[in-house]
Design an enzyme around this catalytic site. Structure first.
Site, PDB file in Angstrom:
ATOM      1  N   SER A 131       0.814  -1.201   0.000  1.00 44.29           N
ATOM      2  CA  SER A 131       0.000   0.000   0.000  1.00 44.29           C
ATOM      3  C   SER A 131       0.858   1.266   0.000  1.00 44.29           C
ATOM      4  CB  SER A 131      -0.958  -0.041   1.196  1.00 44.29           C
ATOM      5  OG  SER A 131      -1.903   0.989   1.140  1.00 44.29           O
ATOM      6  N   LYS A 136      -0.315  -4.040  -3.713  1.00 41.55           N
ATOM      7  CA  LYS A 136      -1.638  -3.465  -3.417  1.00 41.55           C
ATOM      8  C   LYS A 136      -1.713  -2.080  -4.041  1.00 41.55           C
ATOM      9  CE  LYS A 136      -4.829  -2.250   0.347  1.00 41.55           C
ATOM     10  NZ  LYS A 136      -4.937  -0.797   0.164  1.00 41.55           N
ATOM     11  N   ASP A 152      10.309   5.072  -9.918  1.00 43.72           N
ATOM     12  CA  ASP A 152       9.909   5.657 -11.197  1.00 43.72           C
ATOM     13  C   ASP A 152      10.604   6.989 -11.460  1.00 43.72           C
ATOM     14  OD1 ASP A 152       8.301   3.525 -11.695  1.00 43.72           O
ATOM     15  OD2 ASP A 152       6.398   4.606 -11.501  1.00 43.72           O
TER      16      ASP A 152
END
Length: 555
Positions: A296, A321, A307
């Site tokens: 999460s 998740k 990223d």
């Protein structure tokens, strides 16, 4: 003409939105029909069923069954369950500041009083078995009911009676008066310098205090001229508040950087989250450690930093998740925690590992196979994939587990020995230097009752299976029988030998339990870093010239 064209486009967009929204909802007639059917069945059961039906219990079962069929994160939280829910999000509760656990026959015991907590101030210790609270017996009630009695309004007092094992004068019954306080859960239980020049921060949850605590730890570590890099440890961190994750990413990237987008039902239900504060440091080498328990909000931080090519990720693949929950007030003071959106990190990928809308005929769900995932690219052009958590840049392989070690930990042999050790020793060396000596380990081996320690003797089991297979398949000749008999003697388990063979692993667990008795959770974390194979990989990577930049560069 322009007004007419604008009006026509508006109508078209609104129609498209209405159609897309309607397409994601069940028809009103179907909803109404099924509510009528459910209501009729329920009334008939209450009227006609031969035995009395518990209205609250049966309705809760129905609600839970319906929500479980959607996803495991959408759940109903009744009024009396909301304290635990609020504790997770706010990091605060009224209580005694101690972890409790349950063992055989629902015996509840103190597993760790937190440093400076009401429990520690009153004199409670790890290993104390809770017998009574305010004169009411707690024996056999289980930890959930005991926990309810321990919590309460800050400032209130109560009496707790415990059985303390391994006291110098034998097991003893003790009664303490405890004053509850407002307990604040520290999301950063430990930070410090590891391996000489690594600034290490342990983050265990994402609550309202997480971002400020990480910020304070980061600023403090940067004051140390020896610190050349930062490690953020998110292993085992199951997540929490999304907003907290965005703020933590903001400590390391420029203000205004996009961290994620959430997309809910309908075309306009997209929300963009960007960092809003001035960062602390956008240049210092940064490593994030993760494992299968990182989920999460942990994956938002990890995935965004990956990223954005701002951190090297080390460890094992995260949980996967990519769903966002929000709470809704419902009648009679209840809450519905409902999945309202999916989140997409800066590369555009969704890291959700399971599509709960596509179930097998038996109702089960499975992870999205790697072959069906899609390639995305980081800001620098590195390849990353969606659909299965965050894959680390450096994967760490853990040694294979051992059943003997597992049973010693699971059945609390290490815990109980640490309790006895602490009862007879006033102090130990610091977590940085404490070791389990030969004398201590021999004492631990003698502490174990071979009759009570049950562990899988794999070699013996396999020989037994071989013997049965040879018998059933017609290979049990006199020669084979002799060979198997010899093999049984060679592979017969000896507990003392097995304990010596696994000494390194067992002593590590043993030391962690003992250190925790004297230095609490911060001490156990500090000790654990000494033999942490993931931190070993981090250290090796950081000490290899150019390796950090190479990993973050396109390949």
């Amino acid at each position: 003409m322009k007004k007419i064209l604008f009006f026509a486009l508006s109508v078209l967009l609104l129609s498209s939105f209405a159609a897309s929204t309607a397409a994601t909802r069940s028809p009103k007639e179907a909803v109404s029909r099924n509510l009528d059917i459910f209501s009729a069945i329920y009334k008939e059961l209450q009227t006609s069923y031969v035995d009395t039906i518990d209205a609250d219990k049966s309705m809760r079962n129905a609600i839970d069954a319906m929500l479980n069929a959607i996803d495991p994160y959408t759940e109903y939280i009744s009024e009396d369950e909301q304290d635990d829910f609020m504790t997770i999000s706010t990091g605060e509760y009224g209580g005694i500041g101690a972890y409790i656990s349950e063992r055989d026959n629902k015996v509840t015991y103190i597993s760790e009083p937190q440093a400076g907590s009401p429990a520690m101030k009153a004199g409670l210790k790890a290993g104390d078995r809770i017998i009574k609270i305010d004169g009411d017996t707690m024996v056999g009630l289980g930890s959930a009911k005991v926990r309810e009695r321990l919590k309460g309004q800050a400032g209130t007092k109560f009496e707790i009676t415990v059985m303390r094992p391994y006291s110098p004068d034998g097991d003893s019954i003790k009664t303490f008066t405890v004053t509850r306080e407002k307990i604040e859960i520290n999301p950063v239980p430990y930070y410090g310098v590891a391996r000489g020049d690594i600034g290490y921060i342990s983050l265990t949850t994402f609550n309202e205090k997480s971002a400020s605590q990480v910020r304070d730890a980061l600023i403090e570590l940067k004051k140390n001229p020896d610190v050349k890099s930062i490690v953020l440890d998110l292993r085992g961190n199951g997540g929490g508040l999304l907003e907290s994750a965005v703020k933590i990413v903001g400590l390391f990237v420029p203000k205004g950087t996009e961290v994620l987008r959430t997309r809910g039902k309908g075309l306009i239900n997209e929300k963009v989250y960007k960092t809003t504060d001035k960062p602390v440091d956008t240049e210092i080498p940064l490593v994030v450690m993760v494992d299968g328990g990182s989920a999460s909000a942990s994956e938002i931080v990890t995935g965004a930093l990956q990223d954005l090519d701002r951190a090297v990720i080390v460890g094992n693949r995260s949980f996967g998740k990519g769903l966002v929950q929000s709470t809704r007030q419902i009648p009679y003071h209840g809450l519905l925690k409902v999945t309202i959106a999916k989140y997409y990190i800066p590369s555009g990928r969704l890291i959700q590992a399971i599509d709960y809308s596509r179930r097998n005929p038996d109702g089960t769900v499975a992870r999205i196979p790697d072959s069906l995932t899609t390639v995305f690219h980081t800001a620098a052009g590195r390849e990353v994939r969606d659909g299965g958590g965050i894959t680390p840049d450096i994967k760490v392989t853990y040694p294979e587990g051992n059943r003997l070690v597992f049973n010693i930990v699971r059945d609390l042999w290490a815990f109980d020995y640490a309790t006895r050790y602490a009862a007879n020793h006033d102090s130990i060396a610091s977590p940085d230097s404490f070791t389990v000596t030969d004398e201590m380990y021999d004492d631990f081996k003698s502490f174990i009752d071979p009759k009570k320690l049950n562990y899988d003797k794999v070699c013996e089991t396999m020989v037994d299976q071989l013997e049965k297979a040879a018998e059933s398949e017609g290979y049990m000749t006199d020669s084979v029988k002799t060979q198997i008999s010899s093999l049984k003697k060679l592979l017969h388990h000896n507990l003392n030998k097995d304990l010596d063979t696994r000494r390194t692993d067992i002593a590590d667990y043993l030391a962690t339990e003992i250190v925790t008795r004297y230095y609490n959770q911060p001490g156990s974390i500090a000790y654990g870093l000494r033999n942490d194979i993931v931190l070993d990989s981090v250290e090796n990577m950081l000490d290899t010239p150019g390796r950090y930049k190479q990993i973050l560069s396109p390949r």
